[in-house]
Scaffold this motif. Structure first.
Motif, PDB file in Angstrom:
ATOM      1  N   ASP A  14     -25.652 141.246  50.952  1.00 53.23           N
ATOM      2  CA  ASP A  14     -24.901 140.577  50.374  1.00 53.23           C
ATOM      3  C   ASP A  14     -24.610 141.087  48.789  1.00 53.23           C
ATOM      4  N   ALA A  69     -23.044 138.331  47.815  1.00 56.58           N
ATOM      5  CA  ALA A  69     -22.693 136.726  47.167  1.00 56.58           C
ATOM      6  C   ALA A  69     -22.482 137.053  45.500  1.00 56.58           C
ATOM      7  N   LEU A  70     -20.873 137.700  45.402  1.00 55.27           N
ATOM      8  CA  LEU A  70     -20.928 137.006  44.168  1.00 55.27           C
ATOM      9  C   LEU A  70     -19.482 136.108  44.183  1.00 55.27           C
ATOM     10  N   LEU A  71     -18.763 135.436  42.294  1.00 51.99           N
ATOM     11  CA  LEU A  71     -18.558 134.679  43.448  1.00 51.99           C
ATOM     12  C   LEU A  71     -16.759 135.085  42.674  1.00 51.99           C
ATOM     13  N   PRO A  72     -16.634 135.327  43.685  1.00 52.94           N
ATOM     14  CA  PRO A  72     -14.708 135.828  43.623  1.00 52.94           C
ATOM     15  C   PRO A  72     -14.140 134.962  42.164  1.00 52.94           C
ATOM     16  N   TRP A  73     -14.096 134.314  41.926  1.00 51.93           N
ATOM     17  CA  TRP A  73     -13.490 133.591  40.501  1.00 51.93           C
ATOM     18  C   TRP A  73     -14.273 133.379  39.621  1.00 51.93           C
ATOM     19  N   LEU A 125     -13.696 140.842  37.454  1.00 49.40           N
ATOM     20  CA  LEU A 125     -13.742 140.125  38.539  1.00 49.40           C
ATOM     21  C   LEU A 125     -14.453 140.845  39.259  1.00 49.40           C
ATOM     22  N   GLY A 154     -13.115 141.051  42.085  1.00 49.26           N
ATOM     23  CA  GLY A 154     -12.325 141.941  42.954  1.00 49.26           C
ATOM     24  C   GLY A 154     -12.669 143.066  42.475  1.00 49.26           C
ATOM     25  N   ARG A 164     -21.116 145.994  42.492  1.00 45.87           N
ATOM     26  CA  ARG A 164     -21.028 144.354  42.772  1.00 45.87           C
ATOM     27  C   ARG A 164     -22.169 144.420  42.900  1.00 45.87           C
ATOM     28  N   SER A 211     -23.280 132.754  49.280  1.00 49.78           N
ATOM     29  CA  SER A 211     -22.926 131.809  47.501  1.00 49.78           C
ATOM     30  C   SER A 211     -24.369 130.137  47.133  1.00 49.78           C
ATOM     31  N   SER A 246      -6.655 135.310  42.969  1.00 51.62           N
ATOM     32  CA  SER A 246      -8.165 135.323  42.738  1.00 51.62           C
ATOM     33  C   SER A 246      -9.038 134.521  43.197  1.00 51.62           C
ATOM     34  N   VAL A 259     -14.547 138.117  48.808  1.00 49.19           N
ATOM     35  CA  VAL A 259     -14.042 139.741  47.790  1.00 49.19           C
ATOM     36  C   VAL A 259     -14.747 140.500  49.483  1.00 49.19           C
ATOM     37  N   THR A 260     -15.922 139.584  50.221  1.00 49.21           N
ATOM     38  CA  THR A 260     -16.289 140.215  51.270  1.00 49.21           C
ATOM     39  C   THR A 260     -15.911 139.100  52.713  1.00 49.21           C
TER      40      THR A 260
END
Ligand code: ATP
Ligand code: MG
Lengths: 257, 525
Positions: free
Chosen positions: A90, A92-96, A137, A139, A146, B149, B248, B252-253
Motif C-alpha cells: 500500500d 501508505a502516504l500520510l493523507p495530510w 494531497l 487524496g 500514489r 505509516s 484532509s 486515503v485507503t
C-alpha cells in the motif's frame, strides 16, 4: 569460507507467529543471499511469508533463529543509518502531507536537513512522472499516482538496499509494464541492491537477476532461478520465446510440479 | 441530494416557526401551570429590561468556563499522550480517570468552594468537566492510527516518539476536536454549578440563584436561554473548526489492522496485582494530597480517613449513617427508574429508526441541542412547569439519560453498512425480522455503552432536582449540610456519590461483558 559483505543476507532464519491457540511457522530455515548491486525478485503463493521475510530484513519484525545482515549490519543499524529504502504494497502516504512532504518523510525520520534536499525531491517527483503535483494531497491522486509517490519516497535517501513489497499491486497491466521499465532505469542509475516481492512472474523475470521462489507451510525457499537476459532490458523482452520458456519453468516451480 | 437537503432545511425552519407561534400562544394564555411558561416575547422583553445585569454575569461565567476549558484540556491532552506512550501509566491512572468521569459535579461543587477561594472552584469544576471527554478522545485518536505509516517510519529507524510526532498526533486531531466540541458545554455547566454552590457576586449561576425566589418565570427563562446559548455557541465553534479540518485527514485507503495495545499482559502476576493496587489507591492518595496541598484545616477538609471516622468512629456516626442511608433510599430508586425508562425509550426509538428515517433526521438536531443545555439552568424551569413532586425528578432523569443514549445508539446503528442493513430485506424479510436480525444486535453494544456513560448524568440530574425542587435524597442532604456546616456530611455525600457511580459503572461493565461474550459481540468504549 570468508564472509562477503552481501547486500542482503538471511541465513537459516526461523520465524513463528504465536497467535491465540494456533501458531504459524511463517519462515523455516529461510536462506536468501542478494549480492551488492543485484536485483532479486521474491515470488510465491499468498501467505508463504514473503512480506514476513522483508519485514524481518527491515527489523520491523523480530525472528526466532538464524542471522540477518543488511550490508554487513544488523537490520536495526542498517535502517537507522539510512542504508535502506522501502516501498510497501500500500502506498501508505500520510493523507495530510503534500506529495513533496511525503517524499521527504524518510529524511525527517533520519534527522536530516530536509531543506538541503529540495533539488533531489523535485528530481525524484519528476522521475516518477508526477511533475506539477508536488503540492497535491494524496487524496487528490489516483491509486497508481500514489504508488509512484511511494516509489519516489523509497529512493529519496539514495538507499544502498531497496525493499519493495508488491509496489505495483494497485496498477493496471499497461501502467505496470511502464513502471517496470521505469524501475529498471531508476535502479540501474542508483546501483542499489534491490529486493522486490511480487506475484507477477513476468515482472520478476523482466526486472531481476535472480528469482527466488517460496512455498508455504512452513515458509521456505524452494528454488532460485538465475535470469540470463542482458541489460538494459527492452520491453520487447516480454514477447521473447526464451522469456516465455523461463516463465513456464518458474510457474512449474511455483505450483510445485 | 441538494434538493432534499433544502427541503429538509425548509421543513426545519417551518417546524421552528410553528413551535415559536405555539409557544407564544400557550405562554400568553398562561395555559401551563398558571404562567410557568411565558411567551417568547415576554421572555425577550424581560431580557431587555434586565440587559444591564447580564454583561457582568455572562463575563464571569464565560471567563471561568473558558479558563477551566483551557486548563482541563491541556492536562487532558498531555495525559492522553502520556497514556498512549505508557500503557502501564494508563492502567495505574484508570481509577483516577473513572473517578473523574463518575463524579457528579454538583456533589463536588461544595467541596471545591470549601477548599479553594475566588474563581478557583469555578475554574476547577469546569476543568474537571472537560478532562475525561478530551482525554479519552485523545487516547482513542492516538490509538487508531494507520499502522502502515507507522511501519514506514520504523523502517527508517524511527522509534515510538517519531511515530507519535509524524503520524499519530496529526491523525488524532479530528478526534481531539470532536472531544473538545463535546467538552465545551460541560465547561459551562461546571462553571455555573460552582457559581450556584459558592457565593460570589457575578456569574449566571449566582444570578439564577438570586432570581429563584422572585417568582418571575420570564427572568428564569431568560437566564436559561442565555446559558444555553453560551453552551451551544461553544459547541458550534468547535463543530465548525472540526468540519474545516477533518476534510484532509481521512485516511486515503481503509486500514484494517488494529494497533495492538502492547504491555497488557507483559507483566507477571505479582506486578499486575501491584498495578491494580495502585489503580485503586491512587484516587484516594490524590484526594489526600489535594487536602494537604490546599492546607485547609482538618475541621473543614476531610481526608479519606476523616470521612471514615465521621461515618464509623465518632459519637454521631450512627445518626450520620442513618441520614445517609435514608437519603440513598430516596435517591437511588428514582435514579434507577428514570434511567431505565430513558434508556428503554432511547433503545426502542433507535432500533425502529429504520422504519421512519424522516422522523429521526428531524429529531437528531433537537437531541444534539439538548446535549449542550446546561442542566442546572433548566431545572428551575422544569420545576415551574412540573411542580416540586417526584415527577420533576423523574422527568429530569429520563431526559438526561434519553438524549445521550439516543444519539449514541443511532450513531452505532449508522455505522453498520447499508448493504448489511439491506441484506435481510433482499431476502424478503419482514420489518420485524430485519429488526431482530440486524438493528437490535447492532444497537445492543451501544445500549450497554450508553448505560455506563449515563450513570453519572442520571445521578447528577436527580441530585440537582432534589436540591432545587423536591427537598429529598442526596441532593437535599448536601444542601442542608452546607447550611448546618456539617462538613463531614458534605465530604461523605461527595465520596459516596462518586463511589456509587463507579460501582454501577463496573456492574454494568460486568453484565455487558458476560452478555456480549455469550452473543459473540464486541463491546464499545
Ligand atoms: N502479525 C501476524 N500475526 C500472526 N500471523 C501472521 C502475522 N503476519 C503474517 N502472519 C502469517 O504468516 C504467514 C505469512 O504471511 P506473509 O504476510 O508474510 O505472507 P505473504 O507471502 O506476504 O502473502 P501475500 O502474498 O498475500 O502478501 C501467513 O500465514 C500469515 O497468516
Ligand atoms: Mg505480503
Amino acid at each position: 569460507m570468508p564472509r562477503q559483505p552481501a547486500g542482503i543476507s538471511l541465513r537459516s532464519v526461523g520465524k513463528t507467529y504465536r497467535g491465540r491457540g494456533k501458531t504459524v511457522e511463517a519462515l523455516k530455515d529461510m536462506n536468501l543471499e542478494c549480492a551488492p548491486g543485484s536485483f532479486t525478485a521474491l515470488i510465491g503463493p499468498s501467505g508463504c511469508g514473503k512480506s514476513t521475510a522483508m519485514r524481518v530484513a527491515l527489523g520491523l519484525e523480530g525472528f526466532d533463529s538464524g542471522e540477518v545482515l543488511i550490508s554487513g549490519q544488523t537490520p536495526g543499524q542498517a535502517t537507522a543509518g539510512g542504508v535502506t529504502g522501502v516501498a510497501f504494497q500500500d502506498a501508505a502516504l500520510l493523507p495530510w502531507r503534500s506529495v513533496a512532504k511525503n517524499v521527504a518523510l524518510p529524511l525527517e525520520v533520519l534527522g536530516r536537513d530536509v531543506s538541503k534536499f529540495s533539488a533531489e525531491i523535485a528530481q525524484l517527483i519528476d522521475l516518477v512522472g508526477l511533475k506539477g503535483y508536488e503540492n497535491a494531497l494524496p487524496g487528490e491522486l489516483s491509486g497508481g499516482m500514489r504508488q509512484r509517490v511511494s516509489i519516489a519516497r523509497s529512493l529519496i535517501t539514495s538507499p544502498e538496499v531497496l525493499f519493495m513489497d508488491e509496489p505495483f499491486g494497485a496498477l493496471d497491466q499497461i501502467r505496470r509494464r511502464q513502471m517496470n521499465v521505469e524501475l529498471q532505469r531508476i535502479w540501474s542509475e542508483t546501483k542499489s541492491t534491490a529486493l522486490l516481492v511480487t506475484h507477477g512472474i513476468d515482472e520478476a523475470i523482466f526486472l531481476a537477476d535472480q528469482v527466488v521462489v517460496m512455498h508455504a507451510d512452513p515458509g521456505r525457499v524452494v528454488d532460485i532461478i538465475d535470469v540470463p537476459f542482458a541489460r538494459p532490458r527492452h520491453p520487447d523482452l516480454f514477447s521473447n520465446p526464451e522469456f516465455h520458456a523461463l516463465t513456464d519453468r518458474i510457474a512449474k516451480v511455483l505450483h510445485g510440479e | 441530494m441538494g434538493n432534499s437537503l433544502t427541503s429538509l432545511r425548509l421543513k426545519s425552519v417551518r417546524n421552528l416557526v410553528i413551535l415559536i407561534i405555539v409557544w407564544e400562544i400557550v405562554g400568553r394564555m398562561d395555559w401551563i401551570a398558571g404562567g410557568a411558561l411565558p411567551g417568547l416575547s415576554e421572555i425577550l422583553t424581560r431580557l431587555w429590561i434586565d440587559r444591564g445585569d447580564y454583561p457582568g454575569h455572562i463575563w464571569a461565567t464565560v471567563y471561568a468556563s473558558g479558563l477551566g476549558f483551557l486548563i482541563g484540556n491541556v492536562l487532558a491532552i498531555a495525559a492522553g499522550i502520556a497514556f498512549v506512550l505508557s500503557p502501564t501509566l494508563l492502567r495505574l491512572m484508570r481509577g483516577v480517570n473513572i473517578a473523574i468521569f463518575a463524579l457528579p459535579p454538583i456533589a463536588i461543587a461544595p467541596i471545591l468552594v470549601l477548599t479553594l477561594s475566588g474563581m478557583a472552584p469555578r475554574v476547577t469544576l469546569a476543568a474537571l468537566g472537560v478532562y475525561f471527554v478530551t482525554m479519552s478522545a485523545t487516547v482513542i485518536g492516538l490509538s487508531q492510527y494507520d499502522t502502515r505509516s507507522a511501519d514506514l517510519v520504523r523502517a527508517y529507524g524511527g522509534g515510538n516518539w517519531l511515530i507519535l510526532k509524524l503520524v499519530r498526533i496529526r491523525g488524532a486531531i479530528p478526534d481531539i476536536l470532536s472531544g473538545l466540541r463535546i467538552a465545551a458545554p460541560n465547561a459551562v455547566l461546571g462553571a455555573i454549578l460552582a457559581e450556584f454552590g459558592g457565593g460570589g457576586r457575578w456569574g449566571l449561576g449566582t444570578y439564577l440563584l438570586g432570581s429563584l425566589g422572585r417568582g418571575d418565570p420570564a427572568r428564569l427563562w431568560g437566564i436559561g436561554l442565555v446559558a444555553t446559548l453560551i453552551a451551544g455557541l461553544s459547541y458550534a465553534i468547535f463543530a465548525v473548526i472540526s468540519s474545516r479540518i477533518s476534510g484532509s485527514t481521512r485516511s486515503v485507503t481503509l486500514n484494517t489492522a488494529i494497533p495492538s495495545s502492547h504491555g497488557e499482559n507483559a507483566y507477571g502476576r505479582s506486578i499486575q496485582a501491584l498495578i491494580l493496587c495502585g489503580t485503586i489507591t491512587l484516587p484516594f492518595v490524590l484526594w489526600w494530597a489535594f487536602i494537604k496541598l490546599t492546607g485547609v484545616p482538618d475541621l473543614i477538609a476531610k481526608t479519606p480517613h476523616g470521612v471514615f471516622e465521621y461515618l464509623f468512629l465518632n459519637d454521631t456516626s450512627a445518626i450520620a449513617r442513618g441520614k445517609l442511608l435514608a437519603a440513598l433510599g430516596q435517591t437511588l430508586p428514582i435514579a434507577a427508574l428514570g434511567m431505565i425508562a430513558g434508556l428503554a425509550f432511547a433503545f426502542l426509538l433507535a432500533i425502529s429508526s429504520r422504519m421512519f428515517p424522516g422522523f429521526i433526521k428531524g429529531f437528531m438536531p433537537v437531541a444534539l441541542v439538548t446535549q449542550t443545555m446546561p442542566l442546572v439552568a433548566l431545572t428551575p424551569l422544569l420545576v415551574l412547569i412540573l411542580g416540586r413532586g417526584y415527577s420533576v425528578t423523574l422527568w429530569i432523569t429520563i431526559s438526561v439519560t434519553f438524549f445521550p443514549a439516543f444519539v449514541l445508539l443511532v450513531q452505532g446503528i449508522q455505522r453498520v453498512p447499508q448493504s448489511v442493513l439491506d441484506l435481510p430485506r433482499a431476502y424478503g424479510a419482514s420489518a420485524w425480522t430485519e429488526m431482530r436480525m440486524v438493528s437490535i444486535p447492532a444497537a445492543l453494544p451501544y445500549l450497554f455503552a450508553a448505560t455506563r456513560l449515563t450513570v453519572p448524568r442520571a445521578l447528577l440530574g436527580v441530585m440537582i432536582a432534589e436540591w432545587l425542587a423536591t427537598g429529598t435524597g442526596l441532593g437535599n442532604l448536601l444542601n442542608r449540610s452546607r447550611g448546618y456546616l456539617d462538613y463531614g456530611m458534605i465530604w461523605t455525600v461527595a465520596a459516596v456519590s462518586v463511589l456509587l457511580s463507579v460501582a454501577i459503572y463496573y456492574l454494568v461493565l460486568i453484565v455487558e461483558r458476560r452478555t456480549l461474550v455469550r452473543l459473540g459481540m464486541q463491546n464499545v468504549e
